[in-house]
Scaffold this motif. Structure first.
Motif, mmCIF file in Angstrom:
data_model
loop_
_atom_site.group_PDB
_atom_site.id
_atom_site.type_symbol
_atom_site.label_atom_id
_atom_site.label_comp_id
_atom_site.label_asym_id
_atom_site.label_seq_id
_atom_site.Cartn_x
_atom_site.Cartn_y
_atom_site.Cartn_z
ATOM 1 N N GLU A 18 30.619 47.443 41.190
ATOM 2 C CA GLU A 18 29.905 46.453 40.381
ATOM 3 C C GLU A 18 28.643 47.047 39.772
ATOM 4 O O GLU A 18 28.308 46.770 38.624
ATOM 5 N N LEU A 19 27.946 47.859 40.552
ATOM 6 C CA LEU A 19 26.755 48.523 40.041
ATOM 7 C C LEU A 19 27.123 49.453 38.894
ATOM 8 O O LEU A 19 26.456 49.465 37.855
ATOM 9 N N ARG A 65 36.842 35.794 47.324
ATOM 10 C CA ARG A 65 38.118 35.123 46.991
ATOM 11 C C ARG A 65 37.936 34.167 45.810
ATOM 12 O O ARG A 65 38.830 34.039 44.971
ATOM 13 N N GLN A 66 36.795 33.506 45.736
ATOM 14 C CA GLN A 66 36.535 32.611 44.611
ATOM 15 C C GLN A 66 36.407 33.380 43.302
ATOM 16 O O GLN A 66 36.820 32.910 42.247
ATOM 17 N N LEU A 67 35.845 34.544 43.380
ATOM 18 C CA LEU A 67 35.589 35.359 42.197
ATOM 19 C C LEU A 67 36.818 36.145 41.738
ATOM 20 O O LEU A 67 36.953 36.474 40.556
ATOM 21 N N ALA A 68 37.717 36.440 42.641
ATOM 22 C CA ALA A 68 38.861 37.315 42.377
ATOM 23 C C ALA A 68 39.692 36.923 41.148
ATOM 24 O O ALA A 68 40.030 37.805 40.348
ATOM 25 N N PRO A 69 40.038 35.642 40.947
ATOM 26 C CA PRO A 69 40.863 35.326 39.762
ATOM 27 C C PRO A 69 40.172 35.689 38.448
ATOM 28 O O PRO A 69 40.823 36.155 37.509
ATOM 29 N N TYR A 70 38.874 35.529 38.397
ATOM 30 C CA TYR A 70 38.136 35.841 37.172
ATOM 31 C C TYR A 70 38.024 37.351 36.964
ATOM 32 O O TYR A 70 38.178 37.841 35.847
ATOM 33 N N GLN A 71 37.795 38.074 38.051
ATOM 34 C CA GLN A 71 37.732 39.524 37.942
ATOM 35 C C GLN A 71 39.099 40.099 37.575
ATOM 36 O O GLN A 71 39.173 41.042 36.782
ATOM 37 N N ASN A 72 40.161 39.541 38.116
ATOM 38 C CA ASN A 72 41.509 39.997 37.759
ATOM 39 C C ASN A 72 41.800 39.726 36.288
ATOM 40 O O ASN A 72 42.392 40.569 35.598
ATOM 41 N N ALA A 73 41.396 38.564 35.813
ATOM 42 C CA ALA A 73 41.595 38.249 34.389
ATOM 43 C C ALA A 73 40.810 39.215 33.515
ATOM 44 O O ALA A 73 41.311 39.677 32.478
ATOM 45 N N TRP A 74 39.602 39.550 33.942
ATOM 46 C CA TRP A 74 38.777 40.497 33.183
ATOM 47 C C TRP A 74 39.451 41.873 33.127
ATOM 48 O O TRP A 74 39.499 42.513 32.079
ATOM 49 N N LYS A 75 40.004 42.321 34.251
ATOM 50 C CA LYS A 75 40.690 43.618 34.281
ATOM 51 C C LYS A 75 41.904 43.621 33.353
ATOM 52 O O LYS A 75 42.170 44.605 32.667
ATOM 53 N N GLN A 76 42.622 42.501 33.298
ATOM 54 C CA GLN A 76 43.779 42.404 32.406
ATOM 55 C C GLN A 76 43.335 42.455 30.946
ATOM 56 O O GLN A 76 43.990 43.085 30.112
ATOM 57 N N LEU A 77 42.233 41.802 30.649
ATOM 58 C CA LEU A 77 41.710 41.842 29.279
ATOM 59 C C LEU A 77 41.273 43.251 28.899
ATOM 60 O O LEU A 77 41.478 43.682 27.760
ATOM 61 N N GLN A 78 40.677 43.955 29.840
ATOM 62 C CA GLN A 78 40.248 45.323 29.566
ATOM 63 C C GLN A 78 41.441 46.244 29.343
ATOM 64 O O GLN A 78 41.362 47.177 28.545
ATOM 65 N N ALA A 79 42.529 45.985 30.030
ATOM 66 C CA ALA A 79 43.721 46.824 29.902
ATOM 67 C C ALA A 79 44.356 46.692 28.527
ATOM 68 O O ALA A 79 44.943 47.651 28.015
ATOM 69 N N MET A 97 29.893 35.724 31.604
ATOM 70 C CA MET A 97 30.024 34.497 32.393
ATOM 71 C C MET A 97 30.366 34.836 33.847
ATOM 72 O O MET A 97 29.868 34.180 34.774
ATOM 73 N N ILE A 98 31.156 35.867 34.056
ATOM 74 C CA ILE A 98 31.470 36.310 35.405
ATOM 75 C C ILE A 98 30.198 36.790 36.094
ATOM 76 O O ILE A 98 29.943 36.461 37.264
ATOM 77 N N GLU A 99 29.374 37.548 35.370
ATOM 78 C CA GLU A 99 28.111 38.012 35.961
ATOM 79 C C GLU A 99 27.215 36.834 36.318
ATOM 80 O O GLU A 99 26.569 36.832 37.370
ATOM 81 N N GLU A 100 27.175 35.832 35.462
ATOM 82 C CA GLU A 100 26.375 34.644 35.758
ATOM 83 C C GLU A 100 26.909 33.913 36.989
ATOM 84 O O GLU A 100 26.143 33.425 37.813
ATOM 85 N N PHE A 101 28.215 33.861 37.126
ATOM 86 C CA PHE A 101 28.831 33.232 38.283
ATOM 87 C C PHE A 101 28.427 33.962 39.563
ATOM 88 O O PHE A 101 28.198 33.333 40.605
ATOM 89 N N LYS A 102 28.322 35.266 39.504
ATOM 90 C CA LYS A 102 27.914 36.063 40.665
ATOM 91 C C LYS A 102 26.475 35.752 41.084
ATOM 92 O O LYS A 102 26.155 35.805 42.251
ATOM 93 N N VAL A 103 25.641 35.467 40.092
ATOM 94 C CA VAL A 103 24.226 35.166 40.388
ATOM 95 C C VAL A 103 24.151 33.848 41.109
ATOM 96 O O VAL A 103 23.464 33.666 42.072
#
Length: 103
Positions: A18-19, A65-79, A97-103
């Motif tokens: 993440e860093l 676990r709450q964050l995982a679906p959004y991170q997976n979607a982000w990885k798919q978009l990057q691919a 928005m994912i970063e904001e969710f993490k905050v």
């Protein structure tokens, strides 16, 4: 690193990826200007999450676990990044928005 070679991610740190995503090499060229002012807050939240994960690993796993679906979607978009400018802008908004969710 300062010479332009990518710095190795610290081993054993669960948030090293993440860093590296927040501060990739040449991040000033990659991160939109309006987002630079938020980096300090994102980094502080990352440190807080690391400290809290050490205190309560179960709660940290639940948040992951709450964050995982959004991170997976982000990885798919990057691919398969979209070709249109508008779609790329929406994709970048999703990333922040994912970063904001993490905050």
């Amino acid at each position: 690193s300062q010479l332009g070679a990518p710095a190795a991610a610290p081993r054993g740190n669960p948030l090293a990826a993440e860093l590296a995503a927040l501060l990739p090499p040449r991040f000033l060229e990659l991160i939109p200007f309006d987002r630079l002012s938020h980096l300090g807050r994102y980094l502080k939240a990352l440190l807080t999450r690391l400290e809290r994960a050490a205190q309560n690993p179960l709660k940290d796993q639940e948040r992951a676990r709450q964050l995982a679906p959004y991170q997976n979607a982000w990885k798919q978009l990057q691919a398969a990044p979209p070709s249109s400018t508008e779609a790329r802008q929406v994709m970048e908004e999703f990333r922040w928005m994912i970063e904001e969710f993490k905050v």
